[in-house]
Write a protein that holds these residues in place. Structure first.
Motif, PDB file in Angstrom:
ATOM      1  N   VAL A 117       0.754  -1.193  -0.116  1.00 39.27           N
ATOM      2  CA  VAL A 117      -0.127  -0.062  -0.075  1.00 39.27           C
ATOM      3  C   VAL A 117       0.809   1.187   0.075  1.00 39.27           C
ATOM      4  O   VAL A 117       0.453   2.201  -0.796  1.00 39.27           O
ATOM      5  CB  VAL A 117      -1.123   0.021   1.265  1.00 39.27           C
ATOM      6  CG1 VAL A 117      -1.725   1.389   1.320  1.00 39.27           C
ATOM      7  CG2 VAL A 117      -2.008  -1.118   1.105  1.00 39.27           C
ATOM      8  N   GLU A 118       1.958   1.204   0.854  1.00 40.55           N
ATOM      9  CA  GLU A 118       2.808   2.521   0.909  1.00 40.55           C
ATOM     10  C   GLU A 118       3.400   2.637  -0.485  1.00 40.55           C
ATOM     11  O   GLU A 118       3.298   3.755  -1.041  1.00 40.55           O
ATOM     12  CB  GLU A 118       4.084   2.019   1.883  1.00 40.55           C
ATOM     13  CG  GLU A 118       5.029   3.342   2.004  1.00 40.55           C
ATOM     14  CD  GLU A 118       5.919   2.882   2.961  1.00 40.55           C
ATOM     15  OE1 GLU A 118       6.895   4.024   3.251  1.00 40.55           O
ATOM     16  OE2 GLU A 118       6.082   1.957   3.631  1.00 40.55           O
ATOM     17  N   LEU A 119       3.787   1.651  -1.230  1.00 39.81           N
ATOM     18  CA  LEU A 119       4.365   1.741  -2.580  1.00 39.81           C
ATOM     19  C   LEU A 119       3.324   2.170  -3.737  1.00 39.81           C
ATOM     20  O   LEU A 119       3.904   2.857  -4.344  1.00 39.81           O
ATOM     21  CB  LEU A 119       5.235   0.495  -2.776  1.00 39.81           C
ATOM     22  CG  LEU A 119       6.112   0.448  -4.379  1.00 39.81           C
ATOM     23  CD1 LEU A 119       6.903   1.697  -4.172  1.00 39.81           C
ATOM     24  CD2 LEU A 119       6.796  -0.833  -4.509  1.00 39.81           C
ATOM     25  N   GLU A 120       2.430   1.550  -3.507  1.00 40.87           N
ATOM     26  CA  GLU A 120       1.349   1.811  -4.376  1.00 40.87           C
ATOM     27  C   GLU A 120       0.861   3.489  -4.477  1.00 40.87           C
ATOM     28  O   GLU A 120       0.411   4.013  -5.378  1.00 40.87           O
ATOM     29  CB  GLU A 120       0.172   0.962  -4.338  1.00 40.87           C
ATOM     30  CG  GLU A 120       0.125  -0.330  -5.059  1.00 40.87           C
ATOM     31  CD  GLU A 120      -1.221  -1.355  -4.953  1.00 40.87           C
ATOM     32  OE1 GLU A 120      -1.259  -2.316  -5.676  1.00 40.87           O
ATOM     33  OE2 GLU A 120      -1.964  -0.943  -3.917  1.00 40.87           O
ATOM     34  N   TRP A 121       0.922   3.889  -2.855  1.00 40.46           N
ATOM     35  CA  TRP A 121       0.317   5.274  -2.791  1.00 40.46           C
ATOM     36  C   TRP A 121       1.581   6.215  -3.621  1.00 40.46           C
ATOM     37  O   TRP A 121       0.980   7.154  -4.255  1.00 40.46           O
ATOM     38  CB  TRP A 121       0.204   5.603  -1.472  1.00 40.46           C
ATOM     39  CG  TRP A 121       0.086   6.931  -1.305  1.00 40.46           C
ATOM     40  CD1 TRP A 121       0.977   7.936  -0.711  1.00 40.46           C
ATOM     41  CD2 TRP A 121      -1.266   7.766  -1.263  1.00 40.46           C
ATOM     42  NE1 TRP A 121       0.383   9.096  -0.656  1.00 40.46           N
ATOM     43  CE2 TRP A 121      -1.004   9.192  -0.912  1.00 40.46           C
ATOM     44  CE3 TRP A 121      -2.482   7.308  -1.940  1.00 40.46           C
ATOM     45  CZ2 TRP A 121      -1.904  10.148  -0.842  1.00 40.46           C
ATOM     46  CZ3 TRP A 121      -3.448   8.277  -2.179  1.00 40.46           C
ATOM     47  CH2 TRP A 121      -3.159   9.587  -1.645  1.00 40.46           C
ATOM     48  N   LEU A 124       4.551  -7.685  -4.536  1.00 36.78           N
ATOM     49  CA  LEU A 124       5.466  -6.674  -3.746  1.00 36.78           C
ATOM     50  C   LEU A 124       6.706  -6.642  -4.602  1.00 36.78           C
ATOM     51  O   LEU A 124       7.185  -5.572  -5.009  1.00 36.78           O
ATOM     52  CB  LEU A 124       5.862  -7.017  -2.219  1.00 36.78           C
ATOM     53  CG  LEU A 124       6.672  -5.822  -1.635  1.00 36.78           C
ATOM     54  CD1 LEU A 124       6.170  -4.388  -1.808  1.00 36.78           C
ATOM     55  CD2 LEU A 124       7.192  -6.221  -0.225  1.00 36.78           C
ATOM     56  N   GLU A 125       7.234  -7.650  -5.267  1.00 36.92           N
ATOM     57  CA  GLU A 125       8.607  -7.715  -6.042  1.00 36.92           C
ATOM     58  C   GLU A 125       8.415  -7.221  -7.270  1.00 36.92           C
ATOM     59  O   GLU A 125       9.077  -6.566  -7.781  1.00 36.92           O
ATOM     60  CB  GLU A 125       8.938  -9.271  -5.928  1.00 36.92           C
ATOM     61  CG  GLU A 125       9.456  -9.995  -4.907  1.00 36.92           C
ATOM     62  CD  GLU A 125      10.235 -11.058  -5.074  1.00 36.92           C
ATOM     63  OE1 GLU A 125      10.557 -11.671  -6.311  1.00 36.92           O
ATOM     64  OE2 GLU A 125      10.074 -12.101  -4.233  1.00 36.92           O
ATOM     65  N   ALA A 137       9.397  -2.873 -11.052  1.00 37.86           N
ATOM     66  CA  ALA A 137       8.939  -2.082 -11.863  1.00 37.86           C
ATOM     67  C   ALA A 137       9.503  -0.698 -11.621  1.00 37.86           C
ATOM     68  O   ALA A 137       9.920   0.012 -12.609  1.00 37.86           O
ATOM     69  CB  ALA A 137       7.522  -2.229 -11.817  1.00 37.86           C
ATOM     70  N   LYS A 138       9.108  -0.317 -10.533  1.00 37.00           N
ATOM     71  CA  LYS A 138       9.816   1.068  -9.902  1.00 37.00           C
ATOM     72  C   LYS A 138      11.228   1.234 -10.180  1.00 37.00           C
ATOM     73  O   LYS A 138      11.872   2.068 -10.612  1.00 37.00           O
ATOM     74  CB  LYS A 138       9.440   1.273  -8.181  1.00 37.00           C
ATOM     75  CG  LYS A 138       9.770   2.541  -7.704  1.00 37.00           C
ATOM     76  CD  LYS A 138       9.536   2.665  -6.548  1.00 37.00           C
ATOM     77  CE  LYS A 138       9.713   4.086  -5.970  1.00 37.00           C
ATOM     78  NZ  LYS A 138       9.786   4.313  -4.618  1.00 37.00           N
ATOM     79  N   LEU A 163       3.536   0.496 -12.462  1.00 36.08           N
ATOM     80  CA  LEU A 163       2.172  -0.648 -12.831  1.00 36.08           C
ATOM     81  C   LEU A 163       0.940   0.084 -12.513  1.00 36.08           C
ATOM     82  O   LEU A 163      -0.002  -0.259 -13.270  1.00 36.08           O
ATOM     83  CB  LEU A 163       2.727  -1.654 -12.093  1.00 36.08           C
ATOM     84  CG  LEU A 163       3.597  -2.546 -12.198  1.00 36.08           C
ATOM     85  CD1 LEU A 163       3.810  -3.792 -11.359  1.00 36.08           C
ATOM     86  CD2 LEU A 163       3.844  -2.797 -13.510  1.00 36.08           C
ATOM     87  N   LEU A 164       0.639   1.207 -11.764  1.00 34.56           N
ATOM     88  CA  LEU A 164      -0.626   1.631 -11.536  1.00 34.56           C
ATOM     89  C   LEU A 164      -1.191   2.745 -12.746  1.00 34.56           C
ATOM     90  O   LEU A 164      -2.299   2.571 -13.053  1.00 34.56           O
ATOM     91  CB  LEU A 164      -0.655   2.640 -10.408  1.00 34.56           C
ATOM     92  CG  LEU A 164      -1.173   1.625  -8.901  1.00 34.56           C
ATOM     93  CD1 LEU A 164      -0.050   0.868  -8.677  1.00 34.56           C
ATOM     94  CD2 LEU A 164      -1.514   2.960  -8.010  1.00 34.56           C
TER      95      LEU A 164
END
Length: 202
Positions: free
Chosen positions: A10-14, A56-57, A62-63, A69-70
């Motif tokens: 969630v932290e990374l997606e945000w 998560l990987e 991707a980052k 990815l979003l």
């Protein structure tokens, strides 16, 4: 460990969500951290640890390569919500293999069956959410089906396979994975049960 995976996802997606470019400028939802956290943490509650670790990987890899990815997820949804605009960006998206599309179809079918069960059991909750199927998609309306397909298309083959395995195991045990997600969501909004939430929203 599962909670730790979800928190990191969630932290990374945000952070990635903040960089998603929207037509007409930044969307209001991109400023709503609380709602984003509730939605995304609820969504992953139904996942196995293996699937969570793999996703998560995916996000981290991707980052590291400068890929969001979003952004890709929302772009793929446009195939159904904004077909004409999608044609102009389609060439930027990696093509999906036939096996990937087939797996997405299978996962989506199971999730749609679960959603139909929830529509019948908790109609008042569901009427406040996204429409269920892609037949209700429009320029500013994205169905659960289209959202799911868009997201699944961004998973690595490994993550997609692990998520499919997770869904199959839940189905075999007569567990409605979509209900797990909805329960987690309603609990974070302060309801003790889905029945309580459905009554309150009637």
């Amino acid at each position: 460990m599962k909670e730790e995976f979800i928190s990191k996802i969630v932290e990374l997606e945000w952070k990635l969500f903040q960089n998603v470019a929207c037509i007409g400028g930044k969307a209001a939802c991109q400023n709503n951290h609380k709602t984003f956290t509730i939605m995304r943490s609820s969504q992953t509650t139904a996942w196995s640890e293996a699937a969570l670790a793999s996703y998560l990987e995916d996000l981290s890899a991707a980052k590291a390569h400068g890929k969001n990815l979003l952004t890709e997820k929302y772009a793929r949804m446009m195939e159904f919500t904004s077909p004409e605009e999608y044609k102009s960006i389609q060439h930027h998206l990696p093509p999906l293999k036939k096996e990937t599309v087939a797996l997405i179809d299978k996962i989506t079918a199971i999730n749609m069956a679960w959603t139909q069960e929830l529509n019948a059991k908790f109609p008042h909750i569901r009427k406040h959410g996204r429409p269920a199927t892609s037949t209700d998609d429009a320029a500013h309306i994205t169905s659960l089906e289209t959202y799911l397909r868009g997201e699944l298309a961004t998973y690595s083959p490994r993550t997609l396979a692990l998520y499919y395995q997770n869904v199959l195991e839940q189905k075999a045990q007569n567990i409605n994975g979509a209900q797990i997600v909805l329960e987690a969501m309603m609990q974070q909004y302060g309801f003790k049960s889905l029945s309580e939430a459905d009554k309150a929203l009637s």
